[in-house]
Each structure stands twice: as structure tokens, then as C-alpha cells.
Design a protein around this motif. Sequence first.
Motif, mmCIF file in Angstrom:
data_model
loop_
_atom_site.group_PDB
_atom_site.id
_atom_site.type_symbol
_atom_site.label_atom_id
_atom_site.label_comp_id
_atom_site.label_asym_id
_atom_site.label_seq_id
_atom_site.Cartn_x
_atom_site.Cartn_y
_atom_site.Cartn_z
ATOM 1 N N LEU A 237 33.908 -77.708 -55.133
ATOM 2 C CA LEU A 237 34.313 -78.278 -56.410
ATOM 3 C C LEU A 237 33.416 -79.463 -56.719
ATOM 4 C CD1 LEU A 237 38.030 -77.854 -55.557
ATOM 5 C CD2 LEU A 237 36.954 -76.788 -57.536
ATOM 6 N N GLY A 238 32.187 -79.400 -56.137
ATOM 7 C CA GLY A 238 31.179 -80.420 -56.376
ATOM 8 C C GLY A 238 30.043 -79.855 -57.205
ATOM 9 N N LYS A 239 28.817 -80.284 -56.891
ATOM 10 C CA LYS A 239 27.670 -79.890 -57.714
ATOM 11 C C LYS A 239 26.934 -78.673 -57.166
ATOM 12 C CE LYS A 239 26.933 -84.605 -59.413
ATOM 13 N NZ LYS A 239 26.001 -85.770 -59.460
ATOM 14 N N LEU A 240 26.373 -78.803 -55.942
ATOM 15 C CA LEU A 240 25.487 -77.753 -55.447
ATOM 16 C C LEU A 240 26.248 -76.590 -54.833
ATOM 17 C CD1 LEU A 240 22.541 -76.917 -55.047
ATOM 18 C CD2 LEU A 240 22.575 -78.102 -52.838
ATOM 19 N N GLY A 241 27.096 -76.863 -53.878
ATOM 20 C CA GLY A 241 27.839 -75.795 -53.230
ATOM 21 C C GLY A 241 26.982 -74.929 -52.335
ATOM 22 N N PHE A 242 26.175 -75.566 -51.499
ATOM 23 C CA PHE A 242 25.326 -74.800 -50.587
ATOM 24 C C PHE A 242 26.052 -74.555 -49.262
ATOM 25 C CE2 PHE A 242 21.897 -73.996 -47.610
ATOM 26 C CZ PHE A 242 21.078 -73.157 -48.340
ATOM 27 N N MET A 243 26.615 -75.607 -48.684
ATOM 28 C CA MET A 243 27.359 -75.468 -47.428
ATOM 29 C C MET A 243 28.776 -74.962 -47.668
ATOM 30 S SD MET A 243 26.210 -78.973 -45.486
ATOM 31 C CE MET A 243 27.392 -78.727 -44.173
ATOM 32 N N ALA A 244 29.407 -75.428 -48.740
ATOM 33 C CA ALA A 244 30.756 -74.974 -49.086
ATOM 34 C C ALA A 244 30.619 -73.614 -49.769
ATOM 35 C CB ALA A 244 31.431 -75.997 -50.004
ATOM 36 N N GLU A 245 30.895 -72.550 -49.036
ATOM 37 C CA GLU A 245 30.488 -71.212 -49.472
ATOM 38 C C GLU A 245 31.428 -70.540 -50.465
ATOM 39 O OE1 GLU A 245 29.074 -68.442 -46.688
ATOM 40 O OE2 GLU A 245 27.706 -69.853 -45.704
ATOM 41 N N PHE A 246 32.637 -71.079 -50.643
ATOM 42 C CA PHE A 246 33.593 -70.459 -51.551
ATOM 43 C C PHE A 246 33.768 -71.316 -52.794
ATOM 44 C CE2 PHE A 246 34.594 -68.861 -47.395
ATOM 45 C CZ PHE A 246 35.009 -67.553 -47.574
ATOM 46 N N ASP A 247 33.754 -70.685 -53.968
ATOM 47 C CA ASP A 247 34.278 -71.370 -55.138
ATOM 48 C C ASP A 247 35.763 -71.007 -55.220
ATOM 49 O OD1 ASP A 247 34.360 -68.786 -56.191
ATOM 50 O OD2 ASP A 247 32.576 -69.078 -57.431
ATOM 51 N N LEU A 248 36.466 -71.585 -56.177
ATOM 52 C CA LEU A 248 37.916 -71.369 -56.237
ATOM 53 C C LEU A 248 38.240 -69.897 -56.462
ATOM 54 C CD1 LEU A 248 40.710 -72.595 -56.105
ATOM 55 C CD2 LEU A 248 40.554 -73.104 -58.557
ATOM 56 N N GLU A 249 37.464 -69.241 -57.318
ATOM 57 C CA GLU A 249 37.711 -67.828 -57.606
ATOM 58 C C GLU A 249 37.539 -66.967 -56.358
ATOM 59 O OE1 GLU A 249 35.890 -64.256 -60.436
ATOM 60 O OE2 GLU A 249 35.357 -66.340 -60.821
ATOM 61 N N ALA A 250 36.466 -67.226 -55.601
ATOM 62 C CA ALA A 250 36.226 -66.455 -54.380
ATOM 63 C C ALA A 250 37.313 -66.723 -53.344
ATOM 64 C CB ALA A 250 34.849 -66.784 -53.814
#
Length: 293
Positions: free
Chosen positions: A84-97
Amino acid sequence: MTRVGRSVLLVVNRRKPDAVGAADRVRELISAHGTLVGETDTEREDAAAAEGAELVVVLGGDGTLLSQARRFADLGVPLLGVNLGKLGFMAEFDLEAFERSAPELLGGGALSVREHRRLTAEVRRGRSVVYSGVGLNDAVVTAGPPFRLIELSLSIAGGPGAKVNGDGLVVSTPTGSTAYNLSAGGPIIEPGVDALAIAAIAAHTLAFRPIVVDGSTPIELRVLRANEANGEGTALVLDGRRVCGLRTGDVVRIGRDEAPVRFVTNPGRDYWATVMDKLHWAAAPRLRDGSEG
């Protein structure tokens, strides 16, 4: 009735409005498919909140996930980042996923987990160890104020030290290879590779090129000339945090930490596709509309 599913700790970065906004939905999903054993925020540093948890779900961005990896790494509990930040490289899931995968992730099925090796850094001053710590991304010796060139000697596996003048050196893990290392011209290393990358920061020579060594290789950086300015100046930086000021004559020893951090990976996401999408690796030049190559 006994609930079947994973015991989950929820961590929310309350400095990010989107993370706070998503927290209610994530709580619902955890309660529906697993058990919420606790909730904490990123301002706290103790790991006690994860007691009894089989999974830590982190709402925020890559920086949030990095800080919580430091917080909970020694427990061996896998961390799942919801970006829920900007890049999302390490955090592999967005909310939808995360919503899509919640039954499998939270319901007790097999998790896809990748182990990320950390590095250790020790600062020796004479016969004393003045600092010892662990980093997930990188260990950086940076020039600092008043920003004159510093001089370092680099020794690999006990060999003779190559000298480099410049703004410092970055030693990174595969996880950190897409961070400061990349900005310094270092290589991207796939997360599963047991290696360390070494890249100079603005070296005052064309001859010093980034290299990759085996992850078990001991690395020693000797400070031959430092910037010493009112307690600031040249410093050791771990994962973006200034952890120890350095003086001329100090020695920084870097090695592999044997306790990895465990991240839950998104089976629907390919690492190299993410590198291309997020970092635009190998992106074709942008041509004028209607023009031919």
C-alpha cells in the motif's frame, strides 16, 4: 466449533492512509479464513506481539516490510507484505491479490516461502568491537559530511586489499541488489542466489567495477581516510539507517548471517517480470510515434 486456519499477526503502518483504510478489509479476511491473534503498528520495535503467530501480515510498502523483517526475523515466522506504498517490489501482494489468495494463504494450505539471507557487519576500532549488527539489504560505508573523498581498502577472503577513493562502498545481498547497489551501478542478483555484490559509490577511477562474490566470503573494509566532522562524517549505514560513525583506521567486517528472513511469495508473480515492470529493466527506447527503428 474449532476454527481451522493460520494464526495471524496483523501489522499496520498507520502513517500510510491507504494501509489504515485497508486494515478493516484485511481483518475481515483473516477472521474469515484464519485466526487474528493480534494487531500492532510499526512504531513498536518489540517482537512479543508475534507470540503464537504462524504468519505476519504487513500492510504498508517495501520500507515497512523491511523494518518489520528486522523486528521479527529472529522468530522465523514468515512475513507477507501487502503493498500500500509506492513501488511494491518486496511486498508482493496488492490488496486485490491478497483478497484473491486469502483462502489459501490464511486457511492453512501450503505457503510459497522464499528465504532471504542477511549480512552481518562489525566495526573494529583497535582491539575493540564498537558496533555489531545485521542487515537484510545492504551495508554501506558512506563518506558523509563534509563530503570530501574518502579512501578505503577492500579485502576479499583475506586477500590483499584493493584501494578505492570515492564516496564509499555498497555491499549488498541479493535482496538489496535492486536498491542502493543498483543505483551505484551494481548487478541485479536473483533472490535465491547465495552471493554478495560489491559496488563503489562514485569511485574516482574508471577501473573499479562492481563484482559478485560467494555469500560465505568474508569482506573487510579498512578506512584509510575518513571525514570526521563533529560526530557525523563517514559512517556505516545498514538498510538505510546510520548505525555507527567511522574514523580513520577503523575496520568494517562483513559476512553472512545464518538466520534468514522468510517472505511469502506471490505464486502469480514472476521475479524478472517484476524487475521489468517496476524497475523498467531492459525497457526498449521510446521512439517518436510513427517512427521506425
